[in-house]
Design an enzyme around this catalytic site. Structure first.
Site, PDB file in Angstrom:
ATOM      1  N   ASP A  20      -3.614   4.304  -1.744  1.00  0.00           N
ATOM      2  CA  ASP A  20      -4.408   4.837  -0.619  1.00  0.00           C
ATOM      3  C   ASP A  20      -4.451   6.364  -0.709  1.00  0.00           C
ATOM      4  O   ASP A  20      -3.730   7.064   0.001  1.00  0.00           O
ATOM      5  CB  ASP A  20      -3.723   4.356   0.671  1.00  0.00           C
ATOM      6  CG  ASP A  20      -4.472   4.735   1.929  1.00  0.00           C
ATOM      7  OD1 ASP A  20      -5.664   5.088   1.858  1.00  0.00           O
ATOM      8  OD2 ASP A  20      -3.836   4.671   3.003  1.00  0.00           O
ATOM      9  N   LYS A  48      -7.313   8.422  -0.430  1.00  0.00           N
ATOM     10  CA  LYS A  48      -8.309   9.070   0.454  1.00  0.00           C
ATOM     11  C   LYS A  48      -8.787  10.408  -0.115  1.00  0.00           C
ATOM     12  O   LYS A  48      -8.740  11.444   0.543  1.00  0.00           O
ATOM     13  CB  LYS A  48      -7.749   9.251   1.850  1.00  0.00           C
ATOM     14  CG  LYS A  48      -7.450   7.946   2.590  1.00  0.00           C
ATOM     15  CD  LYS A  48      -7.238   8.191   4.081  1.00  0.00           C
ATOM     16  CE  LYS A  48      -6.997   6.918   4.859  1.00  0.00           C
ATOM     17  NZ  LYS A  48      -5.649   6.340   4.652  1.00  0.00           N
ATOM     18  N   HIS A  98     -11.185  13.464  -1.343  1.00  0.00           N
ATOM     19  CA  HIS A  98     -12.391  14.100  -0.782  1.00  0.00           C
ATOM     20  C   HIS A  98     -12.482  15.504  -1.376  1.00  0.00           C
ATOM     21  O   HIS A  98     -11.788  16.417  -0.945  1.00  0.00           O
ATOM     22  CB  HIS A  98     -12.270  14.158   0.746  1.00  0.00           C
ATOM     23  CG  HIS A  98     -13.517  14.576   1.444  1.00  0.00           C
ATOM     24  ND1 HIS A  98     -13.706  14.378   2.794  1.00  0.00           N
ATOM     25  CD2 HIS A  98     -14.645  15.177   1.000  1.00  0.00           C
ATOM     26  CE1 HIS A  98     -14.900  14.836   3.147  1.00  0.00           C
ATOM     27  NE2 HIS A  98     -15.482  15.336   2.085  1.00  0.00           N
ATOM     28  N   ASP A  99     -13.331  15.663  -2.416  1.00  0.00           N
ATOM     29  CA  ASP A  99     -13.483  16.961  -3.084  1.00  0.00           C
ATOM     30  C   ASP A  99     -14.819  16.926  -3.810  1.00  0.00           C
ATOM     31  O   ASP A  99     -15.583  15.962  -3.638  1.00  0.00           O
ATOM     32  CB  ASP A  99     -12.293  17.192  -4.041  1.00  0.00           C
ATOM     33  CG  ASP A  99     -12.000  18.681  -4.276  1.00  0.00           C
ATOM     34  OD1 ASP A  99     -12.961  19.463  -4.475  1.00  0.00           O
ATOM     35  OD2 ASP A  99     -10.811  19.049  -4.279  1.00  0.00           O
ATOM     36  N   ILE A 100     -15.126  17.903  -4.642  1.00  0.00           N
ATOM     37  CA  ILE A 100     -16.389  17.841  -5.384  1.00  0.00           C
ATOM     38  C   ILE A 100     -16.315  16.693  -6.400  1.00  0.00           C
ATOM     39  O   ILE A 100     -15.219  16.279  -6.809  1.00  0.00           O
ATOM     40  CB  ILE A 100     -16.721  19.183  -6.071  1.00  0.00           C
ATOM     41  CG1 ILE A 100     -15.651  19.568  -7.089  1.00  0.00           C
ATOM     42  CG2 ILE A 100     -16.931  20.287  -5.029  1.00  0.00           C
ATOM     43  CD1 ILE A 100     -16.041  20.762  -7.951  1.00  0.00           C
ATOM     44  N   PRO A 101     -17.471  16.142  -6.793  1.00  0.00           N
ATOM     45  CA  PRO A 101     -17.457  14.935  -7.641  1.00  0.00           C
ATOM     46  C   PRO A 101     -16.607  15.078  -8.897  1.00  0.00           C
ATOM     47  O   PRO A 101     -15.836  14.162  -9.247  1.00  0.00           O
ATOM     48  CB  PRO A 101     -18.942  14.751  -7.993  1.00  0.00           C
ATOM     49  CG  PRO A 101     -19.673  15.333  -6.824  1.00  0.00           C
ATOM     50  CD  PRO A 101     -18.844  16.520  -6.380  1.00  0.00           C
ATOM     51  N   THR A 130     -10.136   5.906  12.123  1.00  0.00           N
ATOM     52  CA  THR A 130     -10.014   5.269  13.440  1.00  0.00           C
ATOM     53  C   THR A 130      -9.391   6.210  14.466  1.00  0.00           C
ATOM     54  O   THR A 130      -9.404   5.913  15.654  1.00  0.00           O
ATOM     55  CB  THR A 130      -9.162   3.987  13.342  1.00  0.00           C
ATOM     56  OG1 THR A 130      -7.980   4.290  12.613  1.00  0.00           O
ATOM     57  CG2 THR A 130      -9.922   2.885  12.653  1.00  0.00           C
ATOM     58  N   LYS A 162       0.846  -1.188   0.000  1.00  0.00           N
ATOM     59  CA  LYS A 162       0.000   0.000   0.000  1.00  0.00           C
ATOM     60  C   LYS A 162       0.883   1.240   0.000  1.00  0.00           C
ATOM     61  O   LYS A 162       1.805   1.343   0.802  1.00  0.00           O
ATOM     62  CB  LYS A 162      -0.881   0.013   1.251  1.00  0.00           C
ATOM     63  CG  LYS A 162      -1.756   1.256   1.365  1.00  0.00           C
ATOM     64  CD  LYS A 162      -2.581   1.243   2.634  1.00  0.00           C
ATOM     65  CE  LYS A 162      -1.888   1.828   3.828  1.00  0.00           C
ATOM     66  NZ  LYS A 162      -1.802   3.289   3.857  1.00  0.00           N
ATOM     67  N   GLY A 196       1.848  -2.366   8.533  1.00  0.00           N
ATOM     68  CA  GLY A 196       3.029  -1.565   8.214  1.00  0.00           C
ATOM     69  C   GLY A 196       4.225  -1.954   9.043  1.00  0.00           C
ATOM     70  O   GLY A 196       4.963  -2.892   8.725  1.00  0.00           O
ATOM     71  N   ARG A 197       4.407  -1.227  10.157  1.00  0.00           N
ATOM     72  CA  ARG A 197       5.651  -1.304  10.918  1.00  0.00           C
ATOM     73  C   ARG A 197       6.024  -2.681  11.452  1.00  0.00           C
ATOM     74  O   ARG A 197       7.238  -2.965  11.543  1.00  0.00           O
ATOM     75  CB  ARG A 197       5.612  -0.248  12.033  1.00  0.00           C
ATOM     76  CG  ARG A 197       5.687   1.159  11.450  1.00  0.00           C
ATOM     77  CD  ARG A 197       5.185   2.209  12.420  1.00  0.00           C
ATOM     78  NE  ARG A 197       3.747   2.092  12.611  1.00  0.00           N
ATOM     79  CZ  ARG A 197       3.042   2.848  13.448  1.00  0.00           C
ATOM     80  NH1 ARG A 197       3.644   3.775  14.170  1.00  0.00           N
ATOM     81  NH2 ARG A 197       1.734   2.690  13.556  1.00  0.00           N
TER      82      ARG A 197
HETATM   83  O1  C5P Z   1       2.456   0.606  10.750  1.00  0.00           O
HETATM   84  P1  C5P Z   1       1.005   0.275  10.815  1.00  0.00           P
HETATM   85  O2  C5P Z   1       0.708  -1.201  10.715  1.00  0.00           O
HETATM   86  O3  C5P Z   1       0.308   0.912  11.994  1.00  0.00           O
HETATM   87  O4  C5P Z   1       0.423   0.939   9.474  1.00  0.00           O
HETATM   88  C1  C5P Z   1      -0.937   0.949   9.184  1.00  0.00           C
HETATM   89  C2  C5P Z   1      -1.189   1.671   7.897  1.00  0.00           C
HETATM   90  O5  C5P Z   1      -2.597   1.777   7.724  1.00  0.00           O
HETATM   91  C3  C5P Z   1      -0.652   3.093   7.822  1.00  0.00           C
HETATM   92  O6  C5P Z   1      -0.273   3.319   6.463  1.00  0.00           O
HETATM   93  C4  C5P Z   1      -1.825   3.955   8.193  1.00  0.00           C
HETATM   94  O7  C5P Z   1      -1.820   5.194   7.558  1.00  0.00           O
HETATM   95  C5  C5P Z   1      -2.985   3.119   7.645  1.00  0.00           C
HETATM   96  N1  C5P Z   1      -4.251   3.346   8.312  1.00  0.00           N
HETATM   97  C6  C5P Z   1      -4.464   3.141   9.650  1.00  0.00           C
HETATM   98  N2  C5P Z   1      -5.682   3.359  10.207  1.00  0.00           N
HETATM   99  C7  C5P Z   1      -6.681   3.775   9.442  1.00  0.00           C
HETATM  100  C8  C5P Z   1      -6.477   3.976   8.088  1.00  0.00           C
HETATM  101  C9  C5P Z   1      -5.246   3.745   7.541  1.00  0.00           C
HETATM  102  O8  C5P Z   1      -3.578   2.754  10.376  1.00  0.00           O
HETATM  103  N3  C5P Z   1      -7.864   3.955   9.990  1.00  0.00           N
END
Ligand code: C5P
Length: 228
Positions: free
Chosen positions: A58, A60, A62-65, A118, A32, A208-209
């Site tokens: 990814d 994300k 968000h603007d006018i259609p 989240t 991603k 991610g990490r």
């Molecule tokens: O390193 P980690 O596993 O926390 O990375 C999660 C990824 O998912 C990041 O790229 C973060 O921006 C993305 N993300 C998230 N929570 C969301 C939406 C996206 O952690 N609600």
């Protein structure tokens, strides 16, 4: 078979991102790239990592259609990701315009809607004039997104079971906030293990990490895939 997991390449360093993509490709579904990567490295950077493994773009949006549709057509003329996304909060017409743009420019791409970030709790929702509780707002936006052509949503682990029950089998639930047993949770607050999130009904996970921060990302990816 690779595990249904996309690895978040949260970096502006293309060489590092490509090395991670190559390391995880044998074990996992894809990678991603989000705002940090894309603003620094753009479509050409995304093409480089997508040469190794499928891509979740990814954005994300968000603007006018009209603007969201134009942005998607522009980027999808260079890239055909497995997933891309918009904010459901842009409303029915914006989601519909995005779905139409995706269907035309990259028919194999699945369009996801981001429901409630989240990072927001019920007090934050009230502060922006949205009616909580968050889970109800997530379901309201998921239904609206589906009715306007989205193929799924990005949601938190805590919403997966409810959304799978309410939205049926064909609606994609792509889930971040995943931590293998024993891993550092970092800034993620409500986490779930990969096996539990998939059992609850997730279509794909974003991690991610726990992988990119490991001393051996290929081994971390292999171990997570083996845990499923
Ligand atoms: O390193 P980690 O596993 O926390 O990375 C999660 C990824 O998912 C990041 O790229 C973060 O921006 C993305 N993300 C998230 N929570 C969301 C939406 C996206 O952690 N609600």
């Amino acid at each position: 078979m690779t595990a249904p997991i996309f690895v978040a390449l949260d970096t502006t360093d293309l060489a590092k991102a490509e090395a991670w993509a190559k390391a995880v490709a044998p074990h996992l579904a894809g990678v991603k790239v989000g705002l940090e990567f894309f603003y620094a490295l753009g479509t050409s950077g995304a093409q480089r990592v997508a040469a190794h493994t499928p891509l979740f773009l990814d954005l994300k949006l968000h603007d006018i259609p009209n603007t969201v549709a134009g942005g998607l057509r522009a980027v999808l003329s260079h890239l055909q990701p497995r997933y891309t996304n918009v904010h459901a909060g842009g409303g029915p017409a914006m989601v519909a315009a995005a779905a139409e743009a995706v269907a035309t420019a990259s028919p194999a791409t699945r369009l996801l809607a981001v429901t409630v970030l989240t990072s927001l709790d019920d007090n934050d929702l009230a502060a922006v004039g949205q009616q909580g509780p968050a889970a109800e707002q997530v379901l309201r936006l998921a239904r609206m997104a589906e009715a306007n052509g989205a193929h799924g949503v990005v949601c938190s682990p805590t919403e997966v079971a409810m959304l799978r029950q309410e939205m049926g089998r064909d609606f994609d639930l792509v889930v971040p906030g995943i931590r293998p047993t024993g891993a550092d949770t970092q800034d993620q607050k409500r986490v779930m293990t990969p096996a539990d999130a998939l059992t609850a009904g997730a279509t794909a996970l974003v991690i991610g990490r726990p992988i990119t921060g490991a001393s051996d990302p290929a081994e971390a990816a292999r171990a997570i895939a083996a845990s499923l």
